[in-house]
Write a protein that holds these residues in place. Sequence first.
Motif, mmCIF file in Angstrom:
data_model
loop_
_atom_site.group_PDB
_atom_site.id
_atom_site.type_symbol
_atom_site.label_atom_id
_atom_site.label_comp_id
_atom_site.label_asym_id
_atom_site.label_seq_id
_atom_site.Cartn_x
_atom_site.Cartn_y
_atom_site.Cartn_z
ATOM 1 N N SER A 82 0.821 -1.212 0.000
ATOM 2 C CA SER A 82 0.000 0.000 0.000
ATOM 3 C C SER A 82 0.856 1.263 0.000
ATOM 4 O O SER A 82 0.472 2.282 -0.570
ATOM 5 N N SER A 83 2.017 1.186 0.626
ATOM 6 C CA SER A 83 2.916 2.337 0.677
ATOM 7 C C SER A 83 3.488 2.684 -0.695
ATOM 8 O O SER A 83 3.858 3.829 -0.939
ATOM 9 N N MET A 102 -3.015 10.196 2.462
ATOM 10 C CA MET A 102 -2.894 8.846 1.932
ATOM 11 C C MET A 102 -2.101 7.957 2.890
ATOM 12 O O MET A 102 -2.459 6.794 3.114
ATOM 13 N N ALA A 103 -1.033 8.507 3.467
ATOM 14 C CA ALA A 103 -0.225 7.743 4.428
ATOM 15 C C ALA A 103 -1.041 7.407 5.671
ATOM 16 O O ALA A 103 -0.896 6.316 6.244
ATOM 17 N N LEU A 130 -7.956 1.679 -2.720
ATOM 18 C CA LEU A 130 -8.909 2.283 -3.657
ATOM 19 C C LEU A 130 -9.199 3.734 -3.282
ATOM 20 O O LEU A 130 -9.331 4.598 -4.154
ATOM 21 N N ARG A 131 -9.283 4.015 -1.979
ATOM 22 C CA ARG A 131 -9.473 5.398 -1.527
ATOM 23 C C ARG A 131 -8.310 6.279 -1.968
ATOM 24 O O ARG A 131 -8.503 7.390 -2.452
ATOM 25 N N ASN A 132 -7.089 5.771 -1.762
ATOM 26 C CA ASN A 132 -5.903 6.560 -2.088
ATOM 27 C C ASN A 132 -5.789 6.840 -3.575
ATOM 28 O O ASN A 132 -5.463 7.953 -3.985
ATOM 29 N N VAL A 133 -6.076 5.853 -4.401
ATOM 30 C CA VAL A 133 -6.001 6.066 -5.849
ATOM 31 C C VAL A 133 -7.093 7.026 -6.298
ATOM 32 O O VAL A 133 -6.878 7.873 -7.169
#
Length: 160
Positions: A82-83, A102-103, A130-133
């Motif tokens: 994820s990182s 995002m982190a 999915l949230r971060n993208v």
Amino acid sequence: MAVMKTVDKTFDKTDPLRFTETGRKAENEKRADAEATLVRLEGLAHLMDAAFLIPGINRRVGLDAVLGLVPGLGDLAGVCLSSYIVYEAKRLGAPRWLVARMAMNVAFDGAVGIVPLAGDLFDAAFKANLRNVRLLRSHLERNGGIRPTVIDGTAHRIDG
């Protein structure tokens, strides 16, 4: 007698909007790189958060939830994967506040994922990748990094 004007095809550093041919080409290459990177990140996010369909429940889970079943190492591997999305966001020029948000999504997902059983259920529901993208795509579309996938506005029918 017509006067012919020559066009300079070199990059003009005094042109802030980059109207020269070379400036446009550089902007298009940068945009294409950002779009290709975003497509790759969307594929990774789908794999991590929504790759598999649980029959009967009709709920999608990803590799993150499956890795979370392995105590300790599975959650660590999920956080590392994820990182990578956060790293790519920073490389694409995302502002610090967005990278921090995002982190925090990744850290929250990893911290709760450590809890046995409840963390695995949370991993299946939270979908941090999915949230971060989605956050990254929204930022890049608003700031001209990529072309928007949806055009905002109101359509009017003109009968003539």
